[in-house]
Design a protein around this motif. Sequence first.
Motif, PDB file in Angstrom:
ATOM      1  N   LYS A  39       0.825  -1.219   0.000  1.00  0.00           N
ATOM      2  CA  LYS A  39       0.000   0.000   0.000  1.00  0.00           C
ATOM      3  C   LYS A  39       0.856   1.265   0.000  1.00  0.00           C
ATOM      4  O   LYS A  39       0.396   2.326  -0.404  1.00  0.00           O
ATOM      5  N   ASP A  40       2.118   1.149   0.428  1.00  0.00           N
ATOM      6  CA  ASP A  40       3.018   2.299   0.479  1.00  0.00           C
ATOM      7  C   ASP A  40       3.873   2.454  -0.784  1.00  0.00           C
ATOM      8  O   ASP A  40       4.628   3.413  -0.900  1.00  0.00           O
ATOM      9  N   ALA A  41       3.775   1.500  -1.681  1.00  0.00           N
ATOM     10  CA  ALA A  41       4.630   1.490  -2.881  1.00  0.00           C
ATOM     11  C   ALA A  41       3.978   2.219  -4.043  1.00  0.00           C
ATOM     12  O   ALA A  41       2.766   2.458  -4.065  1.00  0.00           O
ATOM     13  N   ARG A  42       4.820   2.541  -5.004  1.00  0.00           N
ATOM     14  CA  ARG A  42       4.352   3.019  -6.306  1.00  0.00           C
ATOM     15  C   ARG A  42       4.555   1.855  -7.259  1.00  0.00           C
ATOM     16  O   ARG A  42       5.656   1.330  -7.387  1.00  0.00           O
ATOM     17  N   HIS A  43       3.490   1.450  -7.915  1.00  0.00           N
ATOM     18  CA  HIS A  43       3.530   0.308  -8.819  1.00  0.00           C
ATOM     19  C   HIS A  43       3.441   0.815 -10.259  1.00  0.00           C
ATOM     20  O   HIS A  43       2.653   1.718 -10.556  1.00  0.00           O
ATOM     21  N   PHE A  44       4.253   0.214 -11.120  1.00  0.00           N
ATOM     22  CA  PHE A  44       4.291   0.627 -12.521  1.00  0.00           C
ATOM     23  C   PHE A  44       4.066  -0.565 -13.426  1.00  0.00           C
ATOM     24  O   PHE A  44       4.499  -1.683 -13.123  1.00  0.00           O
ATOM     25  N   GLY A  45       3.407  -0.307 -14.538  1.00  0.00           N
ATOM     26  CA  GLY A  45       3.188  -1.347 -15.531  1.00  0.00           C
ATOM     27  C   GLY A  45       3.574  -0.848 -16.904  1.00  0.00           C
ATOM     28  O   GLY A  45       3.384   0.330 -17.224  1.00  0.00           O
ATOM     29  N   LEU A  46       4.142  -1.737 -17.695  1.00  0.00           N
ATOM     30  CA  LEU A  46       4.423  -1.436 -19.094  1.00  0.00           C
ATOM     31  C   LEU A  46       3.334  -2.124 -19.904  1.00  0.00           C
ATOM     32  O   LEU A  46       3.119  -3.332 -19.768  1.00  0.00           O
ATOM     33  N   PHE A  47       2.645  -1.343 -20.710  1.00  0.00           N
ATOM     34  CA  PHE A  47       1.513  -1.829 -21.496  1.00  0.00           C
ATOM     35  C   PHE A  47       1.898  -1.914 -22.970  1.00  0.00           C
ATOM     36  O   PHE A  47       2.536  -1.002 -23.509  1.00  0.00           O
ATOM     37  N   VAL A  48       1.496  -2.985 -23.610  1.00  0.00           N
ATOM     38  CA  VAL A  48       1.648  -3.157 -25.047  1.00  0.00           C
ATOM     39  C   VAL A  48       0.260  -3.460 -25.589  1.00  0.00           C
ATOM     40  O   VAL A  48      -0.384  -4.426 -25.145  1.00  0.00           O
ATOM     41  N   ASN A  49      -0.210  -2.636 -26.494  1.00  0.00           N
ATOM     42  CA  ASN A  49      -1.563  -2.784 -27.029  1.00  0.00           C
ATOM     43  C   ASN A  49      -2.600  -2.880 -25.910  1.00  0.00           C
ATOM     44  O   ASN A  49      -3.530  -3.687 -25.972  1.00  0.00           O
ATOM     45  N   GLY A  50      -2.425  -2.075 -24.878  1.00  0.00           N
ATOM     46  CA  GLY A  50      -3.380  -2.027 -23.782  1.00  0.00           C
ATOM     47  C   GLY A  50      -3.255  -3.146 -22.761  1.00  0.00           C
ATOM     48  O   GLY A  50      -3.995  -3.176 -21.785  1.00  0.00           O
ATOM     49  N   GLU A  51      -2.308  -4.065 -22.945  1.00  0.00           N
ATOM     50  CA  GLU A  51      -2.132  -5.197 -22.037  1.00  0.00           C
ATOM     51  C   GLU A  51      -0.876  -4.996 -21.198  1.00  0.00           C
ATOM     52  O   GLU A  51       0.182  -4.656 -21.717  1.00  0.00           O
ATOM     53  N   ILE A  52      -1.001  -5.223 -19.889  1.00  0.00           N
ATOM     54  CA  ILE A  52       0.178  -5.138 -19.022  1.00  0.00           C
ATOM     55  C   ILE A  52       1.079  -6.325 -19.329  1.00  0.00           C
ATOM     56  O   ILE A  52       0.646  -7.472 -19.275  1.00  0.00           O
ATOM     57  N   THR A  53       2.328  -6.026 -19.657  1.00  0.00           N
ATOM     58  CA  THR A  53       3.286  -7.095 -19.954  1.00  0.00           C
ATOM     59  C   THR A  53       4.381  -7.195 -18.908  1.00  0.00           C
ATOM     60  O   THR A  53       4.936  -8.259 -18.687  1.00  0.00           O
ATOM     61  N   SER A  54       4.714  -6.064 -18.279  1.00  0.00           N
ATOM     62  CA  SER A  54       5.779  -6.015 -17.271  1.00  0.00           C
ATOM     63  C   SER A  54       5.313  -5.152 -16.115  1.00  0.00           C
ATOM     64  O   SER A  54       4.590  -4.164 -16.323  1.00  0.00           O
ATOM     65  N   ILE A  55       5.779  -5.519 -14.915  1.00  0.00           N
ATOM     66  CA  ILE A  55       5.418  -4.749 -13.723  1.00  0.00           C
ATOM     67  C   ILE A  55       6.638  -4.576 -12.828  1.00  0.00           C
ATOM     68  O   ILE A  55       7.591  -5.360 -12.910  1.00  0.00           O
ATOM     69  N   LEU A  56       6.581  -3.545 -11.992  1.00  0.00           N
ATOM     70  CA  LEU A  56       7.649  -3.266 -11.044  1.00  0.00           C
ATOM     71  C   LEU A  56       7.045  -2.439  -9.915  1.00  0.00           C
ATOM     72  O   LEU A  56       6.245  -1.545 -10.162  1.00  0.00           O
ATOM     73  N   SER A  57       7.426  -2.754  -8.681  1.00  0.00           N
ATOM     74  CA  SER A  57       6.968  -1.996  -7.523  1.00  0.00           C
ATOM     75  C   SER A  57       8.153  -1.268  -6.915  1.00  0.00           C
ATOM     76  O   SER A  57       9.227  -1.855  -6.747  1.00  0.00           O
ATOM     77  N   LEU A  58       7.953   0.000  -6.586  1.00  0.00           N
ATOM     78  CA  LEU A  58       9.020   0.866  -6.101  1.00  0.00           C
ATOM     79  C   LEU A  58       8.688   1.325  -4.687  1.00  0.00           C
ATOM     80  O   LEU A  58       7.618   1.875  -4.425  1.00  0.00           O
TER      81      LEU A  58
END
Length: 139
Positions: A39-58
Amino acid sequence: MNDTIPEIKQITTAETLPIRHKVMWPNKPIEYVALPNDKDARHFGLFVNGEITSILSLFLENNEAQFRKFATLIEFQGLGYGTILLKNIIDLIKKEGIRKLWCNARVEKSKFYERFNLKTTDKKFEKGGIEYVIMEKTF
Protein backbone atom coordinates in the motif's frame (compact mmCIF):
# COMPACT_ATOMS: atom_id res chain seq x y z
CA MET A 1 9.25 -5.70 -30.27
CA ASN A 2 6.85 -5.16 -33.19
CA ASP A 3 5.89 -1.62 -34.18
CA THR A 4 3.94 -1.01 -30.99
CA ILE A 5 5.08 1.78 -28.72
CA PRO A 6 4.98 0.55 -25.13
CA GLU A 7 3.35 2.80 -22.55
CA ILE A 8 4.35 2.99 -18.88
CA LYS A 9 1.72 3.91 -16.32
CA GLN A 10 1.37 3.89 -12.57
CA ILE A 11 -0.95 1.02 -11.60
CA THR A 12 -2.57 -0.42 -8.50
CA THR A 13 -1.31 -3.22 -6.28
CA ALA A 14 -4.22 -5.35 -7.47
CA GLU A 15 -3.01 -5.00 -11.07
CA THR A 16 0.45 -6.28 -10.16
CA LEU A 17 -0.60 -9.39 -8.27
CA PRO A 18 -1.67 -11.64 -11.18
CA ILE A 19 1.61 -11.02 -13.05
CA ARG A 20 3.74 -11.44 -9.93
CA HIS A 21 1.97 -14.71 -9.24
CA LYS A 22 2.11 -16.09 -12.78
CA VAL A 23 5.78 -15.22 -13.37
CA MET A 24 7.44 -15.50 -9.99
CA TRP A 25 5.64 -18.00 -7.79
CA PRO A 26 2.95 -19.82 -9.82
CA ASN A 27 3.01 -22.82 -7.47
CA LYS A 28 2.22 -20.74 -4.38
CA PRO A 29 -1.09 -19.10 -3.46
CA ILE A 30 -1.51 -15.59 -4.90
CA GLU A 31 -1.30 -14.17 -1.35
CA TYR A 32 2.36 -15.26 -1.34
CA VAL A 33 3.28 -12.49 -3.82
CA ALA A 34 1.52 -9.72 -1.88
CA LEU A 35 3.82 -7.60 0.27
CA PRO A 36 2.77 -6.15 3.64
CA ASN A 37 3.84 -2.65 2.54
CA ASP A 38 2.39 -2.78 -0.99
CA LYS A 39 0.00 0.00 0.00
CA ASP A 40 3.02 2.30 0.48
CA ALA A 41 4.63 1.49 -2.88
CA ARG A 42 4.35 3.02 -6.31
CA HIS A 43 3.53 0.31 -8.82
CA PHE A 44 4.29 0.63 -12.52
CA GLY A 45 3.19 -1.35 -15.53
CA LEU A 46 4.42 -1.44 -19.09
CA PHE A 47 1.51 -1.83 -21.50
CA VAL A 48 1.65 -3.16 -25.05
CA ASN A 49 -1.56 -2.78 -27.03
CA GLY A 50 -3.38 -2.03 -23.78
CA GLU A 51 -2.13 -5.20 -22.04
CA ILE A 52 0.18 -5.14 -19.02
CA THR A 53 3.29 -7.09 -19.95
CA SER A 54 5.78 -6.01 -17.27
CA ILE A 55 5.42 -4.75 -13.72
CA LEU A 56 7.65 -3.27 -11.04
CA SER A 57 6.97 -2.00 -7.52
CA LEU A 58 9.02 0.87 -6.10
CA PHE A 59 9.45 1.41 -2.37
CA LEU A 60 10.98 4.67 -1.13
CA GLU A 61 12.61 5.16 2.26
CA ASN A 62 15.39 7.47 3.51
CA ASN A 63 16.13 8.83 0.03
CA GLU A 64 16.65 5.28 -1.27
CA ALA A 65 14.46 3.33 -3.66
CA GLN A 66 14.09 -0.41 -3.67
CA PHE A 67 12.41 -2.05 -6.61
CA ARG A 68 10.67 -5.33 -5.95
CA LYS A 69 8.54 -7.86 -7.76
CA PHE A 70 9.90 -6.88 -11.18
CA ALA A 71 8.39 -9.31 -13.66
CA THR A 72 7.54 -9.70 -17.33
CA LEU A 73 4.97 -12.17 -18.58
CA ILE A 74 6.77 -15.20 -20.00
CA GLU A 75 5.37 -14.73 -23.49
CA PHE A 76 6.83 -11.19 -23.57
CA GLN A 77 10.26 -11.99 -22.10
CA GLY A 78 13.27 -11.39 -24.31
CA LEU A 79 11.56 -8.60 -26.26
CA GLY A 80 13.09 -5.70 -24.32
CA TYR A 81 9.99 -4.66 -22.39
CA GLY A 82 11.53 -5.23 -18.95
CA THR A 83 14.57 -3.23 -20.05
CA ILE A 84 12.36 -0.32 -21.13
CA LEU A 85 10.47 -0.38 -17.84
CA LEU A 86 13.57 -0.51 -15.64
CA LYS A 87 15.35 2.22 -17.64
CA ASN A 88 12.32 4.48 -17.21
CA ILE A 89 12.17 3.82 -13.47
CA ILE A 90 15.90 4.59 -13.13
CA ASP A 91 15.39 7.86 -15.04
CA LEU A 92 12.40 8.72 -12.84
CA ILE A 93 14.19 8.23 -9.54
CA LYS A 94 17.25 10.16 -10.78
CA LYS A 95 14.95 13.09 -11.64
CA GLU A 96 13.39 12.83 -8.19
CA GLY A 97 16.82 13.13 -6.56
CA ILE A 98 16.86 9.67 -5.01
CA ARG A 99 20.47 8.85 -4.09
CA LYS A 100 20.41 5.05 -4.20
CA LEU A 101 18.53 2.28 -6.01
CA TRP A 102 18.68 -1.32 -4.89
CA CYS A 103 17.01 -4.69 -5.27
CA ASN A 104 17.05 -8.28 -4.09
CA ALA A 105 18.03 -9.98 -7.35
CA ARG A 106 17.73 -13.65 -8.05
CA VAL A 107 21.37 -14.71 -8.44
CA GLU A 108 20.70 -16.19 -11.89
CA LYS A 109 19.31 -12.80 -13.03
CA SER A 110 22.18 -10.66 -11.69
CA LYS A 111 23.83 -10.29 -15.13
CA PHE A 112 20.65 -8.59 -16.36
CA TYR A 113 20.88 -5.95 -13.60
CA GLU A 114 24.58 -5.39 -14.24
CA ARG A 115 23.55 -3.96 -17.63
CA PHE A 116 21.97 -1.08 -15.66
CA ASN A 117 25.15 -0.56 -13.61
CA LEU A 118 23.75 -2.18 -10.50
CA LYS A 119 26.61 -3.72 -8.54
CA THR A 120 26.42 -6.94 -6.56
CA THR A 121 27.06 -6.65 -2.86
CA ASP A 122 28.30 -9.33 -0.49
CA LYS A 123 24.79 -9.63 0.98
CA LYS A 124 23.12 -12.88 -0.10
CA PHE A 125 20.16 -14.85 1.21
CA GLU A 126 17.77 -17.61 0.24
CA LYS A 127 13.98 -17.58 0.06
CA GLY A 128 11.78 -20.41 -1.14
CA GLY A 129 14.80 -22.38 -2.35
CA ILE A 130 16.04 -19.49 -4.53
CA GLU A 131 19.32 -17.64 -3.97
CA TYR A 132 19.26 -13.85 -3.95
CA VAL A 133 21.94 -11.15 -3.90
CA ILE A 134 21.42 -7.50 -3.02
CA MET A 135 22.41 -5.25 -5.93
CA GLU A 136 22.64 -1.48 -5.80
CA LYS A 137 23.43 1.69 -7.71
CA THR A 138 24.16 5.12 -6.29
CA PHE A 139 23.52 8.41 -8.07
